[in-house]
Design a protein around this motif. Structure first.
Motif, PDB file in Angstrom:
ATOM      1  N   UNK A  30       0.867  -1.168   0.000  1.00 17.43           N
ATOM      2  CA  UNK A  30       0.000   0.000   0.000  1.00 17.43           C
ATOM      3  C   UNK A  30       0.912   1.227   0.000  1.00 17.43           C
ATOM      4  N   UNK A  31       0.972   1.930  -1.124  1.00 17.72           N
ATOM      5  CA  UNK A  31       1.809   3.116  -1.217  1.00 17.72           C
ATOM      6  C   UNK A  31       0.998   4.382  -0.983  1.00 17.72           C
ATOM      7  N   UNK A  32       1.588   5.367  -0.321  1.00 13.99           N
ATOM      8  CA  UNK A  32       0.951   6.673  -0.187  1.00 13.99           C
ATOM      9  C   UNK A  32       2.024   7.750  -0.099  1.00 13.99           C
ATOM     10  N   UNK A  33       1.608   9.000  -0.189  1.00 17.63           N
ATOM     11  CA  UNK A  33       2.570  10.103  -0.266  1.00 17.63           C
ATOM     12  C   UNK A  33       2.729  10.866   1.047  1.00 17.63           C
ATOM     13  N   UNK A  34       1.931  10.510   2.052  1.00 22.15           N
ATOM     14  CA  UNK A  34       1.962  11.259   3.295  1.00 22.15           C
ATOM     15  C   UNK A  34       3.134  10.874   4.178  1.00 22.15           C
ATOM     16  N   UNK A  35       3.362  11.648   5.247  1.00 25.66           N
ATOM     17  CA  UNK A  35       4.431  11.317   6.192  1.00 25.66           C
ATOM     18  C   UNK A  35       4.091  10.066   6.987  1.00 25.66           C
ATOM     19  N   UNK A  36       5.124   9.400   7.495  1.00 29.30           N
ATOM     20  CA  UNK A  36       4.925   8.192   8.303  1.00 29.30           C
ATOM     21  C   UNK A  36       4.575   8.613   9.730  1.00 29.30           C
ATOM     22  N   UNK A  37       3.328   9.071   9.885  1.00 26.63           N
ATOM     23  CA  UNK A  37       2.893   9.698  11.133  1.00 26.63           C
ATOM     24  C   UNK A  37       1.408   9.410  11.308  1.00 26.63           C
ATOM     25  N   UNK A  38       1.049   8.628  12.322  1.00 26.21           N
ATOM     26  CA  UNK A  38      -0.352   8.235  12.483  1.00 26.21           C
ATOM     27  C   UNK A  38      -1.235   9.367  12.982  1.00 26.21           C
ATOM     28  N   UNK A  39      -0.650  10.520  13.314  1.00 26.53           N
ATOM     29  CA  UNK A  39      -1.484  11.675  13.633  1.00 26.53           C
ATOM     30  C   UNK A  39      -1.908  12.419  12.364  1.00 26.53           C
ATOM     31  N   UNK A  40      -1.428  11.984  11.208  1.00 22.45           N
ATOM     32  CA  UNK A  40      -1.812  12.551   9.922  1.00 22.45           C
ATOM     33  C   UNK A  40      -2.726  11.565   9.199  1.00 22.45           C
ATOM     34  N   UNK A  41      -3.710  12.099   8.489  1.00 23.93           N
ATOM     35  CA  UNK A  41      -4.790  11.250   7.980  1.00 23.93           C
ATOM     36  C   UNK A  41      -4.333  10.205   6.973  1.00 23.93           C
ATOM     37  N   UNK A  42      -3.357  10.514   6.109  1.00 19.80           N
ATOM     38  CA  UNK A  42      -2.961   9.554   5.083  1.00 19.80           C
ATOM     39  C   UNK A  42      -2.388   8.276   5.708  1.00 19.80           C
ATOM     40  N   UNK A 270     -13.276   5.938   8.609  1.00 24.62           N
ATOM     41  CA  UNK A 270     -13.727   6.456   9.896  1.00 24.62           C
ATOM     42  C   UNK A 270     -12.574   7.073  10.682  1.00 24.62           C
ATOM     43  N   UNK A 271     -11.435   6.386  10.714  1.00 25.49           N
ATOM     44  CA  UNK A 271     -10.285   6.888  11.461  1.00 25.49           C
ATOM     45  C   UNK A 271      -9.736   8.173  10.851  1.00 25.49           C
ATOM     46  N   UNK A 272      -9.646   8.205   9.513  1.00 23.89           N
ATOM     47  CA  UNK A 272      -9.119   9.396   8.849  1.00 23.89           C
ATOM     48  C   UNK A 272     -10.049  10.588   9.044  1.00 23.89           C
ATOM     49  N   UNK A 273     -11.347  10.352   9.026  1.00 24.64           N
ATOM     50  CA  UNK A 273     -12.295  11.446   9.266  1.00 24.64           C
ATOM     51  C   UNK A 273     -12.162  11.980  10.691  1.00 24.64           C
ATOM     52  N   UNK A 274     -11.951  11.075  11.630  1.00 22.42           N
ATOM     53  CA  UNK A 274     -11.756  11.512  13.010  1.00 22.42           C
ATOM     54  C   UNK A 274     -10.507  12.380  13.127  1.00 22.42           C
ATOM     55  N   UNK A 275      -9.413  11.922  12.529  1.00 21.87           N
ATOM     56  CA  UNK A 275      -8.165  12.690  12.558  1.00 21.87           C
ATOM     57  C   UNK A 275      -8.368  14.065  11.945  1.00 21.87           C
ATOM     58  N   UNK A 276      -9.070  14.118  10.814  1.00 26.11           N
ATOM     59  CA  UNK A 276      -9.275  15.406  10.142  1.00 26.11           C
ATOM     60  C   UNK A 276     -10.207  16.324  10.923  1.00 26.11           C
ATOM     61  N   UNK A 277     -11.169  15.750  11.630  1.00 27.23           N
ATOM     62  CA  UNK A 277     -12.030  16.585  12.463  1.00 27.23           C
ATOM     63  C   UNK A 277     -11.205  17.262  13.549  1.00 27.23           C
ATOM     64  N   UNK A 278     -10.316  16.497  14.173  1.00 27.84           N
ATOM     65  CA  UNK A 278      -9.424  17.066  15.188  1.00 27.84           C
ATOM     66  C   UNK A 278      -8.504  18.108  14.561  1.00 27.84           C
ATOM     67  N   UNK A 279      -7.947  17.784  13.397  1.00 25.67           N
ATOM     68  CA  UNK A 279      -7.021  18.706  12.734  1.00 25.67           C
ATOM     69  C   UNK A 279      -7.719  19.993  12.317  1.00 25.67           C
ATOM     70  N   UNK A 280      -8.959  19.891  11.874  1.00 26.35           N
ATOM     71  CA  UNK A 280      -9.686  21.111  11.500  1.00 26.35           C
ATOM     72  C   UNK A 280      -9.899  22.004  12.715  1.00 26.35           C
ATOM     73  N   UNK A 281     -10.191  21.359  13.850  1.00 30.15           N
ATOM     74  CA  UNK A 281     -10.451  22.133  15.064  1.00 30.15           C
ATOM     75  C   UNK A 281      -9.179  22.765  15.616  1.00 30.15           C
ATOM     76  N   UNK A 282      -8.071  22.050  15.516  1.00 29.31           N
ATOM     77  CA  UNK A 282      -6.811  22.529  16.101  1.00 29.31           C
ATOM     78  C   UNK A 282      -5.895  23.205  15.083  1.00 29.31           C
ATOM     79  N   UNK A 283      -6.181  22.972  13.810  1.00 27.59           N
ATOM     80  CA  UNK A 283      -5.240  23.371  12.772  1.00 27.59           C
ATOM     81  C   UNK A 283      -4.997  24.860  12.672  1.00 27.59           C
ATOM     82  N   UNK A 284      -6.030  25.653  12.863  1.00 26.16           N
ATOM     83  CA  UNK A 284      -5.858  27.103  12.750  1.00 26.16           C
ATOM     84  C   UNK A 284      -4.843  27.596  13.777  1.00 26.16           C
ATOM     85  N   UNK A 285      -4.960  27.103  15.007  1.00 27.72           N
ATOM     86  CA  UNK A 285      -4.000  27.527  16.041  1.00 27.72           C
ATOM     87  C   UNK A 285      -2.590  27.058  15.695  1.00 27.72           C
TER      88      UNK A 285
END
Length: 344
Positions: A30-42, A270-285
């Motif tokens: 399974x290849x993807x372009x995102x960082x190897x970081x489970x706090x990121x959605x990819x 489901x997991x990626x949506x959860x991560x992005x919901x958190x990121x949207x809420x915290x991302x601006x700061x």
């Protein structure tokens, strides 16, 4: 997500449980372009998918994740996915899919969705089932996972400020290789400049482009807030990320493995949506703490952006699509979603 929402069609498993299921040993990529970081959605989506499959096959079905674009650009990975040399690809967005499947342009219609909840509802239900089945039929790829790519795309730039359409004029703005996005940027008076995701940080840092248009969580996932100075939250286009697999490979799997792949895709969403919901809420700061000014414009500015782009971009979208009626179908699905979710 609906039970038929993994691309539709046959071969979705027969309900076998793991006790009686055929579990041959196999290893897939399974290849993807995102960082190897489970706090990121990819990567979170990829790890969730991997864990579900390996946990339910005693490790007989192994998913090897190759992050960070190690297997090539996302366009190259899509090509490899079609050829079957990579079984699974994640982190693709609409711009990476568009060269292979023109109908993905449907959701590039500017300012079409009220919010992420409405958009996800549309693609989880009947309209999404139709779109993903058509995608499979035209590309030979099965859509397993879809989730907001941090919500909505907005413009972020370095060295300048954007408070109105007038401030867009003459700016070189990176876009994905999708004509609807390029048309939107052009209609605002800027110059669309396609650049691969893995080259974008350097392009902004070196002044090759003035900026880009992505959601704030995507900006953070690529560390772009380190090289941006200003983000205007115009929220012009809803954006998604995907995991898809080669359909021939999927159909050759034992039925139990097929079922696990579909389940893994749903859990990854489901997991990626959860991560992005958190990121949207915290991302601006997060981006503000990095020194980026985040400007949330008044509605009259948003109206100016919409009036300048929705009609011409909508015409282009229809012209580019194999099935332009999908635009009308999506708008009807949006109205139904708003009704079902209590917005009407």
């Amino acid at each position: 997500m609906t039970s038929g929402g993994s691309g539709g069609g046959s071969g979705s498993g027969d309900g076998s449980d793991s006790g009686d299921a055929e579990m041959p040993e196999m290893t897939v990529t399974l290849g993807h372009s995102g960082p190897e970081d489970i706090t990121q959605h990819q990567h979170r989506a990829a790890v969730t998918f991997k864990k579900h499959i390996e946990d339910n096959t005693n490790g007989n079905f192994t998913v090897e994740i190759s992050p960070g674009g190690a297997l090539g650009s996302l366009r190259e990975m899509v090509e490899q996915n079609q050829s079957g040399s990579i079984e699974l690809v994640g982190s693709t967005a609409e711009g990476h899919i568009a060269p292979f499947y023109s109908n993905i342009n449907v959701y590039a219609l500017p300012y079409a969705f009220r919010n992420v909840e409405v958009a996800n509802y549309v693609f989880d239900n009947e309209f999404g089932d139709k779109l993903w089945a058509d995608f499979r039929d035209q590309t030979g790829l099965r859509m397993l996972t879809w989730y907001d790519n941090g919500g909505f795309r907005s413009f972020g730039v370095s060295g300048v400020e954007i408070e109105s359409i007038e401030d867009m004029k003459g700016l070189d703005i990176r876009t994905m290789q999708i004509e609807a996005h390029q048309k939107l940027v052009s209609e605002l008076g800027a110059n669309p400049t396609p650049i691969d995701w893995n080259e974008l940080y350097q392009a902004i840092d070196q002044g090759v482009v003035a900026g880009q248009e992505n959601s704030i969580p995507t900006v953070i996932s690529g560390d772009l807030h380190e090289v941006l100075d200003w983000i205007i939250l115009d929220r012009h286009v809803f954006t998604m990320n995907f995991i898809h697999c080669n359909e021939d490979w999927f159909q050759d799997l034992p039925l139990y493995y097929q079922r696990l792949v579909l389940e893994g895709g749903r859990l990854a969403s489901q997991e990626a949506r959860m991560i992005n919901r958190v990121q949207r809420e915290r991302g601006v700061k997060t981006v503000e703490d990095a020194g980026v000014t985040v400007y949330d414009p008044p509605q009259d500015v948003i109206n100016d952006f919409r009036e300048a782009t929705q009609e011409p971009v909508g015409e282009l979208i229809r012209d580019e699509m194999d099935d332009p009626s999908m635009v009308d179908d999506m708008q009807e699905a949006i109205q139904q979603a708003e009704k079902d979710l209590g917005y009407q």
